[in-house]
Scaffold this motif. Structure first.
Motif, PDB file in Angstrom:
ATOM      1  N   ARG A  34       0.827  -1.204   0.000  1.00  0.00           N
ATOM      2  CA  ARG A  34       0.000   0.000   0.000  1.00  0.00           C
ATOM      3  C   ARG A  34       0.863   1.257   0.000  1.00  0.00           C
ATOM      4  O   ARG A  34       1.989   1.268   0.486  1.00  0.00           O
ATOM      5  N   VAL A  35       0.286   2.316  -0.541  1.00  0.00           N
ATOM      6  CA  VAL A  35       0.975   3.596  -0.598  1.00  0.00           C
ATOM      7  C   VAL A  35      -0.064   4.696  -0.376  1.00  0.00           C
ATOM      8  O   VAL A  35      -1.224   4.560  -0.767  1.00  0.00           O
ATOM      9  N   GLY A  36       0.357   5.750   0.272  1.00  0.00           N
ATOM     10  CA  GLY A  36      -0.522   6.904   0.496  1.00  0.00           C
ATOM     11  C   GLY A  36       0.302   8.169   0.540  1.00  0.00           C
ATOM     12  O   GLY A  36       1.537   8.139   0.543  1.00  0.00           O
ATOM     13  N   VAL A  37      -0.389   9.298   0.564  1.00  0.00           N
ATOM     14  CA  VAL A  37       0.309  10.585   0.596  1.00  0.00           C
ATOM     15  C   VAL A  37      -0.530  11.580   1.367  1.00  0.00           C
ATOM     16  O   VAL A  37      -1.768  11.515   1.347  1.00  0.00           O
ATOM     17  N   GLU A  38       0.141  12.459   2.106  1.00  0.00           N
ATOM     18  CA  GLU A  38      -0.510  13.557   2.813  1.00  0.00           C
ATOM     19  C   GLU A  38       0.083  14.855   2.275  1.00  0.00           C
ATOM     20  O   GLU A  38       1.301  15.056   2.322  1.00  0.00           O
ATOM     21  N   LEU A  39      -0.779  15.696   1.750  1.00  0.00           N
ATOM     22  CA  LEU A  39      -0.344  16.933   1.093  1.00  0.00           C
ATOM     23  C   LEU A  39      -0.804  18.133   1.883  1.00  0.00           C
ATOM     24  O   LEU A  39      -2.005  18.327   2.091  1.00  0.00           O
ATOM     25  N   MET A 190       6.749  26.290  12.519  1.00  0.00           N
ATOM     26  CA  MET A 190       6.358  24.931  12.141  1.00  0.00           C
ATOM     27  C   MET A 190       4.851  24.793  12.072  1.00  0.00           C
ATOM     28  O   MET A 190       4.291  24.263  11.110  1.00  0.00           O
ATOM     29  N   MET A 191       4.156  25.287  13.092  1.00  0.00           N
ATOM     30  CA  MET A 191       2.712  25.133  13.162  1.00  0.00           C
ATOM     31  C   MET A 191       1.984  25.908  12.072  1.00  0.00           C
ATOM     32  O   MET A 191       1.062  25.391  11.439  1.00  0.00           O
ATOM     33  N   CYS A 192       2.395  27.146  11.867  1.00  0.00           N
ATOM     34  CA  CYS A 192       1.597  28.085  11.082  1.00  0.00           C
ATOM     35  C   CYS A 192       2.139  28.371   9.694  1.00  0.00           C
ATOM     36  O   CYS A 192       1.412  28.949   8.874  1.00  0.00           O
ATOM     37  N   SER A 193       3.372  28.002   9.417  1.00  0.00           N
ATOM     38  CA  SER A 193       3.994  28.447   8.172  1.00  0.00           C
ATOM     39  C   SER A 193       4.554  27.331   7.307  1.00  0.00           C
ATOM     40  O   SER A 193       5.038  27.607   6.216  1.00  0.00           O
ATOM     41  N   SER A 194       4.531  26.093   7.759  1.00  0.00           N
ATOM     42  CA  SER A 194       5.192  25.032   7.004  1.00  0.00           C
ATOM     43  C   SER A 194       4.177  24.173   6.265  1.00  0.00           C
ATOM     44  O   SER A 194       3.012  24.051   6.661  1.00  0.00           O
ATOM     45  N   ALA A 195       4.635  23.582   5.163  1.00  0.00           N
ATOM     46  CA  ALA A 195       3.803  22.682   4.364  1.00  0.00           C
ATOM     47  C   ALA A 195       4.709  21.635   3.731  1.00  0.00           C
ATOM     48  O   ALA A 195       5.838  21.929   3.346  1.00  0.00           O
ATOM     49  N   SER A 196       4.195  20.418   3.619  1.00  0.00           N
ATOM     50  CA  SER A 196       5.044  19.307   3.203  1.00  0.00           C
ATOM     51  C   SER A 196       4.283  18.333   2.313  1.00  0.00           C
ATOM     52  O   SER A 196       3.060  18.399   2.164  1.00  0.00           O
ATOM     53  N   VAL A 197       5.053  17.428   1.721  1.00  0.00           N
ATOM     54  CA  VAL A 197       4.531  16.222   1.081  1.00  0.00           C
ATOM     55  C   VAL A 197       4.995  15.060   1.937  1.00  0.00           C
ATOM     56  O   VAL A 197       6.208  14.843   2.080  1.00  0.00           O
ATOM     57  N   GLN A 198       4.076  14.333   2.528  1.00  0.00           N
ATOM     58  CA  GLN A 198       4.417  13.215   3.393  1.00  0.00           C
ATOM     59  C   GLN A 198       4.026  11.910   2.693  1.00  0.00           C
ATOM     60  O   GLN A 198       2.875  11.732   2.298  1.00  0.00           O
ATOM     61  N   LEU A 344       5.157   3.445   7.597  1.00  0.00           N
ATOM     62  CA  LEU A 344       6.184   4.476   7.695  1.00  0.00           C
ATOM     63  C   LEU A 344       5.657   5.762   7.078  1.00  0.00           C
ATOM     64  O   LEU A 344       5.168   5.763   5.954  1.00  0.00           O
ATOM     65  N   GLU A 345       5.796   6.843   7.806  1.00  0.00           N
ATOM     66  CA  GLU A 345       5.395   8.162   7.333  1.00  0.00           C
ATOM     67  C   GLU A 345       6.657   8.997   7.173  1.00  0.00           C
ATOM     68  O   GLU A 345       7.287   9.384   8.153  1.00  0.00           O
ATOM     69  N   LEU A 346       7.036   9.265   5.922  1.00  0.00           N
ATOM     70  CA  LEU A 346       8.236  10.053   5.630  1.00  0.00           C
ATOM     71  C   LEU A 346       7.835  11.523   5.533  1.00  0.00           C
ATOM     72  O   LEU A 346       7.075  11.917   4.658  1.00  0.00           O
ATOM     73  N   ARG A 347       8.393  12.360   6.434  1.00  0.00           N
ATOM     74  CA  ARG A 347       7.886  13.697   6.679  1.00  0.00           C
ATOM     75  C   ARG A 347       8.860  14.799   6.258  1.00  0.00           C
ATOM     76  O   ARG A 347       8.660  15.954   6.604  1.00  0.00           O
ATOM     77  N   GLU A 355       0.521  22.405  -9.575  1.00  0.00           N
ATOM     78  CA  GLU A 355      -0.635  21.626  -9.148  1.00  0.00           C
ATOM     79  C   GLU A 355      -0.291  20.159  -8.950  1.00  0.00           C
ATOM     80  O   GLU A 355      -0.883  19.479  -8.104  1.00  0.00           O
ATOM     81  N   ASP A 356       0.661  19.631  -9.743  1.00  0.00           N
ATOM     82  CA  ASP A 356       0.973  18.209  -9.699  1.00  0.00           C
ATOM     83  C   ASP A 356       2.396  17.934  -9.247  1.00  0.00           C
ATOM     84  O   ASP A 356       2.903  16.823  -9.425  1.00  0.00           O
ATOM     85  N   GLY A 357       3.073  18.931  -8.640  1.00  0.00           N
ATOM     86  CA  GLY A 357       4.451  18.729  -8.220  1.00  0.00           C
ATOM     87  C   GLY A 357       4.631  17.612  -7.209  1.00  0.00           C
ATOM     88  O   GLY A 357       5.705  17.007  -7.129  1.00  0.00           O
ATOM     89  N   TRP A 358       3.590  17.310  -6.443  1.00  0.00           N
ATOM     90  CA  TRP A 358       3.658  16.263  -5.420  1.00  0.00           C
ATOM     91  C   TRP A 358       3.831  14.870  -6.011  1.00  0.00           C
ATOM     92  O   TRP A 358       4.282  13.943  -5.316  1.00  0.00           O
ATOM     93  N   ILE A 359       3.494  14.699  -7.285  1.00  0.00           N
ATOM     94  CA  ILE A 359       3.532  13.361  -7.883  1.00  0.00           C
ATOM     95  C   ILE A 359       4.958  12.836  -7.946  1.00  0.00           C
ATOM     96  O   ILE A 359       5.204  11.635  -7.736  1.00  0.00           O
TER      97      ILE A 359
END
Length: 505
Positions: A34-39, A190-198, A344-347, A355-359
């Motif tokens: 399985r694979v998933g992503v959090e954007l 960290m709380m208010c200004s950061s964004a990631s692809v996990q 495993l969640e890689l953060r 729009e599709d850079g996360w791919i």
């Protein structure tokens, strides 16, 4: 960064039971399937249509009715300019209304709001990379269509260039702010200004080999530095991380010095190391059914909470004993670069542009973990990097600092990235990746990896900084404090829908 919890189970938790629980649930072993992503996305107001007055959020439509759009049918909403990105903010009230509208859209991803207004899309676990890309792409297309009706655009950038501003009034976030304020300003950033692809991947098998849990755990912590460098997208031109290509990673490394670090001693037995790490982590807060949540002043760990609550006699202030749901909540407040949550969640990857850079990070990471041939070869490529990571845990050791500061201008990281991306490109057809995914990886490789660049090298953030410096805060609120949403206070229920709380896996 979601978490719930005012209700408490009845039975107190013993130290042995707590260790056994964490040891049992942190890694669910089996062949990787399985694979998933959090954007996470920063949000910005769209420019007004046709140069007209500023856009205002529509009143919520009746259930099932479409929300009218201010732009003509069939036309794309204009994107924020550099000036819009630098200064303007979307108010908390508009965000809350838009998020509620999104939850009425039939999405497969769970939607949540982060304290600075970032929108997070958490996919369901998919049985293949192709299925994950299809599902999340469809969700984002539907979400963007809904968000533009509220004048909101999603922006892929690892760190907001403006001063951190908490928009959401949630007891979790108030407690988190209090906790991190004790060690400096990085917590609010960290709380208010950061964004990631996990990236979320299965933990692996109990047996040794390229799919073995121990191997994948070690691979994640070495390859993580390469991924940080290749996908760095939060350049800073001033402040403590000036010149860094991933200032977001610098922010995370500067947190409290425990819950943001990889657990020590993981090379031998990741399960036992994680269980010890979790119980010895300082409590972020002790929840209560009423009133604000308590932030311990003395750095009390979860293990100490168990022991102190069991003490009796004169001179001992009786603490409420922790229960299982307290431990479950505590685990959601730990933020190492690789977090075991059964999977495993890689953060460590910055939010990506476009729009599709996360791919691309999703595809490359999945290929290097879930294709046996690529995983074995990638491990051999990154294993020598362990010599650069001997002093301190990730992300505070020299390897991860070089990745965040220098990205692919670092010769060792550049060489490792070229080899790893080549392995991923060859593995993607074996994983059934479609033409769109393979083309995106090829383009990224040619544009960034081969010449030793990263997305941060494209960004004119000096202009954004200049635009921000002389601009008053559009909400009239003090930076880094709770903001009045659209002119009013921001009390309210937790910022995620009940059906979307917790871990979709």
């Amino acid at each position: 960064m979601t978490g719930t919890g005012d209700e408490h189970t009845v039975e107190p938790l013993s130290e042995a039971a707590a260790l056994a629980y964490v040891h049992g649930i942190c890694f669910k072993t089996g062949p990787p399937r399985r694979v998933g992503v959090e954007l996470e996305w920063l949000v910005r107001p769209l420019p007004p249509p046709h140069g007209g007055p500023p856009h205002t959020a529509p009143h919520p439509p009746p259930t099932g009715a479409p929300t009218p759009s201010p732009w003509p049918t069939g036309t794309a909403a204009p994107q924020p300019s550099h000036q819009d990105r630098a200064g303007a903010r979307v108010g908390a009230g508009t965000l809350r209304t838009a998020a509620a509208a999104l939850r009425g859209v039939p999405l497969t991803s769970a939607i949540s709001l982060e304290p600075g207004g970032q929108l997070e899309f958490s996919s369901q676990p998919a049985t293949s990379l192709a299925a994950c890309v299809r599902a999340v792409s469809a969700d984002l297309a539907a979400a963007r269509e809904q968000l533009r009706r509220y004048g909101i655009a999603l922006l892929g950038h690892g760190l907001d260039t403006r001063p951190p501003l908490r928009l959401l009034e949630d007891r979790r976030y108030r407690a988190m702010e209090t906790y991190f304020d004790r060690t400096g300003p990085a917590g609010r950033a960290m709380m208010c200004s950061s964004a990631s692809v996990q990236i979320c991947l299965d933990a692996g098998t109990a047996e040794p080999g390229p799919f073995g849990l121990g191997r994948r755990w070690l691979l994640a912590h070495l390859l993580g530095a390469v991924l940080t460098a290749a996908f760095a997208n939060s350049p800073a031109v001033e402040g403590p991380w000036s010149g860094w290509r991933s200032a977001r990673q610098g922010v995370w490394a500067a947190l409290d010095g425990y819950r943001n670090l990889a657990p020590p001693g993981s090379d031998g037995d990741p399960r036992a190391a994680w269980a010890r790490y979790a119980l010895d982590a300082p409590l972020l807060c002790v929840r209560s059914a009423q009133g604000p949540w308590t932030v311990p002043r003395d750095g009390m760990t979860f293990r100490q909470w168990i022991r102190r609550s069991a003490r009796t006699g004169p001179g001992h202030n009786r603490l409420r004993p922790p229960r299982l749901d307290d431990l479950v909540y505590h685990l959601t407040t730990l933020f190492p670069p690789v977090r075991p949550r059964g999977h495993l969640e890689l953060r460590m990857i910055d939010a990506q542009p476009g729009e599709d850079g996360w791919i691309v990070p999703l595809a490359v990471t999945t290929a290097l973990f879930d294709d046996a041939q690529a995983s074995e070869s990638a491990y051999r490529v990154v294993k020598p990097l362990a010599d650069l990571a001997t002093v301190g845990p990730a992300p505070r050791n020299s390897l991860w600092q070089r990745a965040a500061r220098d990205a692919l201008t670092d010769p060792e990281l550049h060489a490792a990235a070229r080899d790893c991306f080549d392995l991923a490109r060859r593995a993607l057809p074996r994983l059934g990746a479609g033409r769109r995914v393979r083309a995106a990886v090829e383009e990224f490789t040619a544009r960034y990896v081969v010449p030793g660049r990263c997305p941060a090298d494209d960004r004119p953030d000096a202009d954004d900084r200049a635009a921000t410096a002389d601009r008053p805060d559009p909400l009239g609120a003090t930076p880094a404090g709770p903001a009045p949403p659209d002119g009013g206070p921001a009390p309210g229920p937790p910022e995620t829908a009940p059906g979307q709380q917790g871990e979709p896996w």
